[in-house]
Design a protein around this motif. Structure first.
Motif, PDB file in Angstrom:
ATOM      1  N   UNK A 132       0.758   7.280  11.820  1.00 55.43           N
ATOM      2  CA  UNK A 132      -0.550   7.160  12.351  1.00 55.43           C
ATOM      3  C   UNK A 132      -0.476   6.233  12.800  1.00 55.43           C
ATOM      4  N   UNK A 166       1.903   4.319   1.737  1.00 54.21           N
ATOM      5  CA  UNK A 166       1.988   5.019   2.799  1.00 54.21           C
ATOM      6  C   UNK A 166       1.048   6.121   3.434  1.00 54.21           C
ATOM      7  N   UNK A 167       0.781   7.198   1.551  1.00 58.29           N
ATOM      8  CA  UNK A 167       0.270   7.948   2.116  1.00 58.29           C
ATOM      9  C   UNK A 167      -1.319   7.870   2.445  1.00 58.29           C
ATOM     10  N   UNK A 168      -1.671   7.160   1.061  1.00 54.97           N
ATOM     11  CA  UNK A 168      -3.210   7.056   0.681  1.00 54.97           C
ATOM     12  C   UNK A 168      -3.610   5.855   1.509  1.00 54.97           C
ATOM     13  N   UNK A 169      -3.228   5.051   1.093  1.00 59.81           N
ATOM     14  CA  UNK A 169      -3.014   3.455   1.536  1.00 59.81           C
ATOM     15  C   UNK A 169      -3.979   2.458  -0.083  1.00 59.81           C
ATOM     16  N   UNK A 170      -3.926   3.339  -0.952  1.00 58.11           N
ATOM     17  CA  UNK A 170      -5.019   3.325  -2.050  1.00 58.11           C
ATOM     18  C   UNK A 170      -3.068   1.466  -1.897  1.00 58.11           C
ATOM     19  N   UNK A 205       2.354  11.941   3.423  1.00 57.69           N
ATOM     20  CA  UNK A 205       2.222  11.114   4.151  1.00 57.69           C
ATOM     21  C   UNK A 205       2.413  11.435   5.697  1.00 57.69           C
ATOM     22  N   UNK A 226       1.050  -1.113   0.068  1.00 59.64           N
ATOM     23  CA  UNK A 226      -0.253  -0.021   0.254  1.00 59.64           C
ATOM     24  C   UNK A 226       0.569   0.973  -0.073  1.00 59.64           C
ATOM     25  N   UNK A 246      -3.051  14.591   2.040  1.00 60.24           N
ATOM     26  CA  UNK A 246      -2.959  13.509   2.223  1.00 60.24           C
ATOM     27  C   UNK A 246      -2.753  12.168   1.227  1.00 60.24           C
ATOM     28  N   UNK A 247      -3.359  12.223   0.648  1.00 58.49           N
ATOM     29  CA  UNK A 247      -3.042  10.996  -0.766  1.00 58.49           C
ATOM     30  C   UNK A 247      -2.156  11.311  -1.028  1.00 58.49           C
ATOM     31  N   UNK A 284       5.779   8.028  -5.371  1.00 57.70           N
ATOM     32  CA  UNK A 284       6.463   7.512  -4.358  1.00 57.70           C
ATOM     33  C   UNK A 284       6.818   5.861  -4.576  1.00 57.70           C
TER      34      UNK A 284
END
Ligand SMILES: Cc1cc2nc3c(=O)[nH]c(=O)nc-3n(C[C@H](O)[C@H](O)[C@H](O)COP(=O)(O)OP(=O)(O)OC[C@H]3O[C@@H](n4cnc5c(N)ncnc54)[C@H](O)[C@@H]3O)c2cc1C
Lengths: 264, 796
Positions: free
Chosen positions: B718, A179-183, B715, A177, B711-712, A242
């Motif tokens: 979390x 790390x930022x959007x988790x797509x 990062x 994934x 935020x897309x 990314x």
């Protein structure tokens, strides 16, 4: 957001009728892509037709040995469905890995595949599980549905009603994934149907694709090591801040190995 | 009997119930009758000449009240946003300080620079109309990175700032450093980048301007960490409003991390426009606007060299840093890469000679200023990476090399070669606590176990010291500060014994309403429920400097103590009168005023009542009332310090780094509320880990567009990215020069964590021969580093 008129039809037929009435209508699924687009003023539909109150678009049921999932089924519903967990557990775990909890509670299967984001997860499952996409007017084979980046075989005003997934002998999805959007930067769905192996790759290219070399190698010998000689070329793969195309090509192999290992 | 709400008690934060149930009052929650909404038209170009603005169509749009531009501000003689700190270059010349207008006049200098403002009945109407404002831009080439901006022939951000060089500053003794390097047995060298970060406070910036025609009074409600500073800067330099006609209120503020210290153009615009349109004007940033316009942090490119003798004793440190200022000087920008950075380059080590050069550069990017730690994380990262390189190169164990070079506790107070005088600190003790805590000796076994699972493992240290409090006004003034840096407090007892404390500090997440109340509870035995902390409103509190630099308790808390001293002195006199005893015989015990050796005693409530209903009161000696004010200007900075140890595991197939353990051993001096301190450490650590592994602000190097504008792509760390932290502190080394013995804890976590994580990452990769990696250690960077150092894979 620009102003629009909001509609909430109670049947697919009503939704179809509404679609025909307005200048620039747009269907609203879970809104996880469409609403941010509207908020950023990147789209200006005249009317929003919310599919959330249409019983025909809901529900998960076993059909012909496989699973039929209504287009308005939320990711969390797929993830937590006992039926999905029993019939195609890999599909449940894919849904559980989408975005974050808030996104899973809102986003829908139909919205995801109609949007055809190159880094969405579901397209890999649709293609690997030999799914059929049902619409208000026809059935579309998974191999024909995704036609490019954010592009599908859907005609204007066509509504996806459900997706029928075939039940594999075994299957697994491995996702790397963002790390930022988790797509998915890369997601690989491996499914075995008798002697046939399907390897569907999302995230890496402009649209979901099947890794033919890997499928052939695994059909011969279904072990992770069988992938040692197989690879996908970096040329033509996506590249962004990314992940470069090289890195994506590498990740496809790593994720394919992991999916094969997870198939047991 | 310990006071359950006194000093040292882990009292739960009183403010949290309000925040967690959505009952906080943030600037955007405040709505005034007749309020209008401002939306800014912002430059889509990093650098462009503004050749014309046509607002005719926008003015016709529904609900539009006004479209205002830089020219309108100029006509009203609105000034430039002032810079609060002046640096002088090596040659003695003052830094270049080009004007920074709230709305750009003839040129836009970064993507997001305000070009016009639309004021309308509703926000949506203002947004619609903003799209109709026709701005003619003539796009100019942009200088985006600091290195490129310094190259000959680079586009000039300001025509009269040659070479884009704001200042070329230095600190330390170059000759002594050169001499030491000539003697060195070994020199460790390192080039490193401290990447640019976006602060990302949870609450976006907002500002509400009001003007009262009847009284001529202006009110600005704003998301600020220091309302009096805004009142001073905006009133005196930008809008020309005298203090008694300008009230600035910073109500509940949802996080700042430094980014809400500064005076921003939007604050001046809504204040000015409210008078112009005769109605309140509110602006609230959208998240994408925050990305584009909040002052960013860090952005250093450095070269560092450490000279050692044959035993690994540090002889000298030489540092050259290029610091990106962005397009304009934000309020405290020049102080960050200078007096908050180079002065910290001694770290915890007794390096006898240090020389640092810092070039500050203008670029076509949003201004860069203080961000949690502000200069000190950059210093810590540089030193601690360099020390780790030195350990690897000399083969001396990294804990041992540090220990060998620590300033010993016995040498305190210790004068560094870079201007600071550390008051206390026992650095070896921090390390002694940390080593068994992380089972340093067991690392090899853990590494072997990771290897069995196909993972790499590394352990990294960071020791840090920071200068907090910021600080004695005379020292800061000598270094270029254009403001005082004390703090104020008023402690007001009410007739029935409850208390209101007015503080010049500002809470935007730090828990002052709890900690400050504990100080009063401890001193006078008043239950904490009876103590109210008031902050953030210039019409209520005495002139205060606000909250940044981990200063609230050390400076603001000390001011409260001083005010309480005055209350106590007066209360003793009243008690002596009431109890018919000599003042000298009155003792304060557990908050009660007792005649020594007797059971005659009064509570502060009894005394307060008498002070306000002075029937039995020494009126010929004392005034009625029990309400005292104090200002506290510290004698020195405070020096929190500590030792952080991080362990990571890396998946060599993907390059993913996982922080598997993190221990922080800190010396914050005396701890008032351990729970809050632990929370501050946790938050700081996550922010430091965020910089090490995830966060990276990227502008396109040609166009100057912000690539990580949401935020897309940007990062944020979390909860599931970080392990459960091990946090320890000791109180053996209280600050010697403030009455509470406190040092501050707000920034510490951020300062140590990035270096500790990166040292662990590089250690894990050292088996491939990797000696350095720039932050953030993203999966691809780690994978590429492995690939570069693996011949078979590189050939693939
Ligand atoms: C923070 C975040 C993280 C995310 N992470 C992931 C992730 O990890 N993996 C992933 O796969 N996805 C991810 N998503 C996407 C999300 O899961 C949704 O699948 C996606 O946003 C679209 O589904 P939706 O139901 O929200 O559709 P909407 O946003 O409502 O609609 C999307 C598009 O599909 C059309 N549409 C919707 N339903 C139908 C239908 N039945 N027939 C025809 N057209 C239709 C709409 O008109 C619109 O054009 C993420 C989203 C966010 C905001």
């Amino acid at each position: 957001m620009y102003a629009f008129t909001y509609h909430r039809p109670k049947s697919v037929a009503d939704a179809v009728a509404l679609l025909g009435q307005f200048e620039d209508p747009k269907l609203l699924g879970g809104g996880q892509t469409l609403l941010p687009t509207l908020k950023q003023r990147l789209a200006r539909p005249s009317d929003l037709i919310d599919l959330g109150q249409i019983p025909e678009l809901q529900g998960i049921r076993e059909e012909a040995g496989g699973l039929t999932v209504g287009a308005f089924t939320r990711h969390a519903q797929v993830a937590h469905s006992e039926t999905v967990q029993r019939v195609i557990p890999a599909l449940a775990s894919l849904a559980e890995g989408i975005g974050d909890r808030q996104v899973r509670n809102m986003g829908t299967l139909g919205g995801s595949i109609c949007n055809a984001d190159p880094s969405a997860d579901y397209p890999a499952a649709v293609v690997a599980l030999k799914a059929t996409v049902r619409t208000d007017r026809r059935e579309i084979s998974c191999d024909d549905f995704f036609t490019g980046m954010f592009e599908t075989a859907l005609e204007p005003g066509e509504i996806v009603t459900a997706v029928h997934f075939q039940k594999p002998d075994k299957a697994a999805y491995a996702k790397f994934r963002n790390p930022a959007s988790r797509y998915a930067i890369v997601g690989v769905f491996v499914a075995v149907f008798g002697s046939e192996v399907r390897v569907a790759v999302t995230g890496a290219g402009p649209s979901v694709f099947r890794a033919d070399d890997m499928e052939a190698a695994l059909a011969q010998d279904f072990r992770a090591d069988a992938l040692n000689g197989a690879s996908v070329p970096a040329a033509g793969l996506n590249a962004d801040i990314h992940a470069s195309a090289d890195y994506r090509a590498h990740l496809v192999r790593v994720m394919a190995r992991r999916a094969v290992e997870a198939c047991g | 009997m310990a006071n359950p709400t006194g000093i040292g008690a882990s009292v739960r934060r009183r403010e949290d119930a309000r925040f967690l149930t959505g009952r906080g009052t943030y600037t955007d929650d405040i709505n005034r009758p007749g309020q209008t909404h401002a939306v800014f038209v912002r430059s889509p170009y990093a650098h462009a000449r503004i050749t014309g603005i046509d607002a005719a169509e926008a003015m016709q749009a529904p609900g539009v009240i006004a479209v205002l531009t830089g020219a309108d501000m100029e006509a009203d003689k609105v000034g430039s946003l002032p810079c609060g700190w002046q640096i002088h270059s090596k040659d003695g010349s003052p830094m270049k300080e080009p004007p920074h207008f709230p709305i750009a006049r003839d040129r836009a200098r970064y993507v997001g620079d305000a070009v016009a403002v639309v004021i309308a009945e509703t926000r949506e109407q203002a947004k619609d109309a903003a799209e109709l404002v026709m701005v003619d831009y003539e796009e100019l080439p942009a200088a985006v990175t600091s290195l490129k901006a310094l190259e000959g022939g680079a586009p000039l951000v300001h025509d009269d700032v040659g070479g884009n060089l704001c200042f070329d500053w230095h600190l330390g003794d170059a000759a002594a450093v050169d001499a030491a390097f000539a003697q060195a047995a070994h020199v460790a060298k390192l080039d490193l980048v401290n990447q640019r970060l976006v602060p990302n406070a949870m609450e976006p910036r907002a500002a509400l301007g009001e003007y009262d025609r009847a009284t001529g009074e202006h009110t600005l409600t704003t998301t600020s960490q220091n309302p009096h500073v805004i009142r001073l800067l905006m009133g005196a330099f930008v809008l020309g409003i005298p203090e008694h006609k300008l009230r600035v209120v910073a109500p509940d503020v949802g996080g700042g991390f430094g980014s809400k210290i500064f005076h921003y153009g939007e604050e001046a615009v809504v204040t000015w426009a409210a008078k112009k349109v005769g109605r309140p004007v509110k602006w609230t940033a959208e998240r994408s606007e925050s990305f584009l316009t909040d002052a960013h942090g860090r952005d250093h490119v450095s070269h560092a060299e450490l000279a050692m003798d044959k035993d690994g004793n540090f002889l000298a440190l030489r540092v050259a840093t290029i610091a990106n200022m962005g397009a304009y000087l934000s309020t405290f920008a020049p102080s960050i890469p200078t007096y908050l950075y180079a002065t910290l380059l001694a770290g915890q080590y007794k390096t006898p000679a240090i020389y640092a050069e810092v070039k500050a550069v203008f670029t076509n990017t949003v201004p860069v200023d203080a961000y949690r730690g502000a200069g000190r994380p950059e210093a810590c990262y540089l030193i601690e990476r360099l020390v780790e390189v030195a350990a690897a190169e000399t083969g001396i164990d990294k804990a041992e090399l540090r220990r060998r070079n620590f300033v010993p506790a016995s040498a305190m107070p210790y004068q560094t070669p870079v201007a600071l005088q550390y008051d206390t600190g026992d650095f070896a003790k921090n390390l002694d606590i940390a080593l068994p805590l992380v089972d340093y000796d067991g690392f090899a076994a853990r590494k072997a176990e990771s290897a069995r699972r196909g993972k790499l493992r590394g352990i990294g240290f960071a020791t840090y010291i920071e200068a907090c409090g910021i600080a004695p006004s005379n020292v800061a003034g000598a270094l270029g500060a254009r403001a005082g840096l004390y703090e104020s407090a008023e402690v007001r007892f009410h007739p029935t014994g409850s208390v209101t404390v007015f503080t010049g500090s500002h809470s935007h997440g730090q828990g002052h309403e709890t900690t400050f109340a504990q100080l009063v509870s401890e001193r006078f035995g008043v239950p904490i429920e009876n103590v109210e902390i008031v902050h953030g409103d210039t019409s209520k509190i005495p002139f205060g400097m606000g909250t940044y630099g981990s200063r609230s308790l050390a400076v603001g808390g000390s001011a409260i103590v001083k005010a309480m001293d005055k209350v106590e002195r007066k209360a003793k006199k009243i008690a002596a009168h009431m109890l018919e005893a000599a003042e000298a015989d009155i003792e304060v015990k557990d908050g009660r005023f007792v005649v020594a050796g007797t059971d005659k005693a009064l509570t502060i409530g009894d005394i307060a009542l008498q002070a306000y209903v002075p029937h039995n009161f020494p009126l010929d000696e004392l005034e009625p009332g029990l309400d005292e004010q104090a200002f506290y200007d510290p004698k020195n900075f405070t020096y929190p310090n500590g030792c952080h140890v991080c362990e990571v595991e890396i998946d060599p197939d993907t390059g993913v780094v996982q922080v598997v353990s993190f221990a922080a051993v800190d010396d914050f001096g005396r701890v008032i509320n351990p729970l809050i301190v632990e929370g501050q450490v946790h938050g700081g650590l996550v922010q430091g880990i965020g910089q090490a592994l995830y966060e990276n602000c990227v502008y396109d190097e040609e166009s100057g567009q912000l690539i990580t504008g949401s935020y897309m792509d940007y990062c944020m760390p979390r909860a599931d990215d970080v392990p459960s932290f091990t946090v320890r502190y000791h109180e053996d080394q209280p600050c010697t020069h403030n009455p509470l013995g406190v040092k501050g804890c707000g920034e510490a976590g951020t300062i140590g964590a990035s270096a500790a994580v990166m040292n662990a990452v590089v250690h894990a990769l050292s088996e491939y021969g990797v000696t350095h990696l720039d932050m953030p250690a993203t999966p691809e960077r780690v994978w590429q580093a492995i690939r570069r150092h693996t011949p078979a894979q590189a050939a693939e």
